[in-house]
Design a protein around this motif. Structure first.
Motif, short mmCIF file in Angstrom:
data_model
loop_
_atom_site.label_atom_id
_atom_site.label_comp_id
_atom_site.label_asym_id
_atom_site.label_seq_id
_atom_site.Cartn_x
_atom_site.Cartn_y
_atom_site.Cartn_z
N LEU A 1 0.67 -1.11 0.03
CA LEU A 1 0.27 -0.10 -0.02
C LEU A 1 0.75 1.35 -0.18
CD1 LEU A 1 -2.90 -0.89 2.39
CD2 LEU A 1 -2.92 -0.90 -0.11
N TRP A 2 2.10 1.22 0.54
CA TRP A 2 3.10 2.34 0.17
C TRP A 2 4.11 2.13 -0.68
CZ3 TRP A 2 8.18 2.53 2.46
CH2 TRP A 2 8.97 3.68 2.25
N PHE A 3 5.19 1.16 -0.50
CA PHE A 3 6.40 1.15 -1.23
C PHE A 3 5.87 1.12 -2.79
CE2 PHE A 3 9.51 -1.60 -3.21
CZ PHE A 3 10.56 -0.78 -3.00
N GLU A 4 5.03 0.27 -3.04
CA GLU A 4 4.58 -0.19 -4.43
C GLU A 4 4.14 1.14 -5.45
OE1 GLU A 4 2.47 -3.74 -4.47
OE2 GLU A 4 4.41 -4.89 -4.04
N HIS A 5 3.79 2.23 -4.51
CA HIS A 5 3.36 3.40 -5.07
C HIS A 5 4.22 4.77 -4.73
CE1 HIS A 5 -0.70 1.52 -5.60
NE2 HIS A 5 -0.44 0.74 -4.31
N ALA A 6 5.27 4.35 -4.11
CA ALA A 6 6.09 5.56 -3.71
C ALA A 6 7.11 6.07 -4.77
CB ALA A 6 6.81 5.20 -2.37
N LEU A 7 7.61 7.28 -4.81
CA LEU A 7 8.49 8.01 -5.61
C LEU A 7 9.76 8.15 -4.93
CD1 LEU A 7 6.51 10.93 -7.23
CD2 LEU A 7 6.85 8.48 -8.11
N PRO A 8 10.93 7.43 -5.42
CA PRO A 8 12.17 7.23 -4.67
C PRO A 8 12.72 8.62 -4.26
CG PRO A 8 12.41 5.83 -6.58
CD PRO A 8 10.98 6.72 -6.61
N ALA A 9 12.46 9.69 -4.89
CA ALA A 9 13.21 11.04 -4.36
C ALA A 9 12.44 11.53 -3.25
CB ALA A 9 13.22 12.11 -5.72
N ALA A 10 11.20 11.29 -3.32
CA ALA A 10 10.17 11.98 -2.16
C ALA A 10 10.09 10.93 -1.06
CB ALA A 10 8.85 12.32 -2.65
N THR A 11 10.77 10.02 -0.92
CA THR A 11 10.49 8.88 -0.03
C THR A 11 11.47 8.88 1.20
OG1 THR A 11 9.77 7.19 -1.62
CG2 THR A 11 10.79 6.59 0.31
N SER A 12 11.11 8.86 2.38
CA SER A 12 11.74 8.99 3.58
C SER A 12 12.86 7.74 3.72
CB SER A 12 11.04 9.08 4.77
OG SER A 12 11.83 8.76 5.98
N LEU A 13 14.14 7.84 3.95
CA LEU A 13 15.10 6.79 4.04
C LEU A 13 14.69 5.96 5.42
CD1 LEU A 13 18.54 8.37 3.53
CD2 LEU A 13 17.23 7.05 1.62
N LEU A 14 14.33 6.65 6.30
CA LEU A 14 13.62 5.89 7.55
C LEU A 14 12.32 5.00 7.37
CD1 LEU A 14 13.90 8.70 10.44
CD2 LEU A 14 14.93 6.36 10.30
N ASP A 15 11.60 5.46 6.71
CA ASP A 15 10.44 4.60 6.20
C ASP A 15 11.04 3.39 5.42
OD1 ASP A 15 8.69 6.48 7.21
OD2 ASP A 15 7.96 7.21 5.45
N LEU A 16 12.06 3.67 4.38
CA LEU A 16 12.39 2.41 3.53
C LEU A 16 13.20 1.46 4.63
CD1 LEU A 16 13.91 4.15 0.61
CD2 LEU A 16 11.68 2.71 0.68
N SER A 17 13.91 2.16 5.55
CA SER A 17 14.81 1.10 6.42
C SER A 17 13.71 0.24 7.43
CB SER A 17 15.70 2.20 7.28
OG SER A 17 16.83 2.43 6.60
N HIS A 18 12.92 1.14 7.87
CA HIS A 18 12.08 0.15 8.77
C HIS A 18 11.21 -0.80 7.95
CE1 HIS A 18 12.28 3.51 11.89
NE2 HIS A 18 11.86 2.57 12.53
N LEU A 19 10.82 -0.66 6.68
CA LEU A 19 10.04 -1.73 5.94
C LEU A 19 11.09 -2.58 5.74
CD1 LEU A 19 7.87 -2.66 4.36
CD2 LEU A 19 8.40 -1.17 2.43
#
Length: 330
Positions: free
Chosen positions: A251-269
């Motif tokens: 619901l989030w990652f597969e819709h997210a744009l890399p440049a606007a994405t928080s590194l913390l969110d990516l790390s937690h996922l």
């Protein structure tokens, strides 16, 4: 695919290449490129993220004050000035500084001025939410407003609503509210934080970073329970943990744009999927992170929380495990 032996790097701007270049200028005392970047920032979500990172980087300097002196009517300079004051207040609070209350009053006044001058901007409301966590015991009426749902706690809900009205699902606003939930019961159970995270993510649109909120609460619970001191780590492989990780993925990652994405969110996922043994999916997130990492949540997988080198080692071990599984699923 990232190199499993390559050491990751930390940079607050992450994949936002424009912001990385501007940060270098701003730290050197040059603010023109910052003004140009913020003037061209296309949406409130990215504006919120960029102003937060910029202010944190220069909270110890007077470069924004110099900018304001040159351009006293600049919205970007005013908002960054407010951000800097709030960041200084939060740092003083964490350090137990005796002038915290004075800084708090100054920051709150700056928020009010920014709201009056730029009523469409969500950031001053986000800043007030950040300051709300300093109100121990919720002495102020505005910090104990009844919640919109009976299972939620009284708090600064009108501040969240004002930020939400200007930028629905503003990532930082909801994280500030989550931090407020933590401060209500320091050392106590995380039931209120869990309820809030699930309430926020449950009504979020596809692509919203709010779908990652439950993963932050799970990390906080893990940290409070002793983290790496557990002999048997069953915290991440249960049905609920796996469901939360996969929900954030789809619901989030597969819709997210890399440049606007928080590194913390990516790390937690990435951390949650790895912990749930969803190695193939975790590999996709590690690839999106490459070449970056963040200290949290990996630091809680070490015996030295807060040690950036130890966190990087934990990150690399998890990444290597996932990449190996992706190459050889059998």
């Amino acid at each position: 695919m990232p190199n499993p032996s390559g050491r990751p790097v930390y940079h607050p701007a992450g994949h936002d290449e424009q912001l990385r270049a501007v940060l270098q200028d701003l730290k050197a005392g040059r603010w023109v490129s910052t003004r140009n970047l913020l003037d061209s920032t296309p949406d409130w979500g990215l504006w919120t993220q960029r102003t937060q990172i910029l202010a944190a980087a220069v909270a110890g300097s007077d470069v924004i004050k110099a900018w304001q002196a040159e351009e006293p009517h600049s919205a970007a300079a005013s908002v960054l000035h407010t951000r800097v004051l709030v960041e200084r207040t939060l740092r003083a609070h964490r350090a137990g500084h005796r002038h915290t209350n004075e800084l708090w009053r100054e920051a709150a006044a700056a928020c009010g001025s920014a709201i009056d001058a730029f009523p469409e901007d969500p950031v001053p409301w986000v800043c007030l939410l950040a300051l709300a966590q300093l109100d121990k015991g919720q002495r102020w009426d505005e910090h104990r407003v009844p919640a919109p749902e009976p299972m939620l706690f009284p708090g600064p809900w009108h501040l969240l609503a004002e930020a939400d009205k200007r930028d629905p699902g503003n990532r930082e606003a909801y994280h500030r509210m989550l931090q407020f939930a933590y401060t209500r019961r320091p050392g106590g159970p995380l039931t209120e934080a869990v309820n809030f995270a699930h309430w926020a993510s449950g009504s979020a649109y596809a692509g919203s970073a709010l779908h990652v909120l439950p993963l932050y609460v799970r990390v906080e619970r893990y940290r409070k329970d002793g983290g790496a001191e557990h002999a048997l780590d069953l915290h991440w492989i249960g049905e609920d943990a796996t469901r939360s990780a996969l929900r954030a993925l789809h619901l989030w990652f597969e819709h997210a744009l890399p440049a606007a994405t928080s590194l913390l969110d990516l790390s937690h996922l990435a951390h949650a999927l790895w912990g749930a043994h969803q190695f193939q999916d975790a590999t996709r997130v590690f690839e999106a992170l490459d070449p970056f990492y963040t200290v949290a949540p990996w630091t809680y997988r070490t015996r030295s929380p807060g040690d950036a080198d130890a966190a990087a080692e934990a990150f690399m071990q998890a990444r290597t495990r996932c990449l190996s599984a992706a190459r050889d699923p059998g």
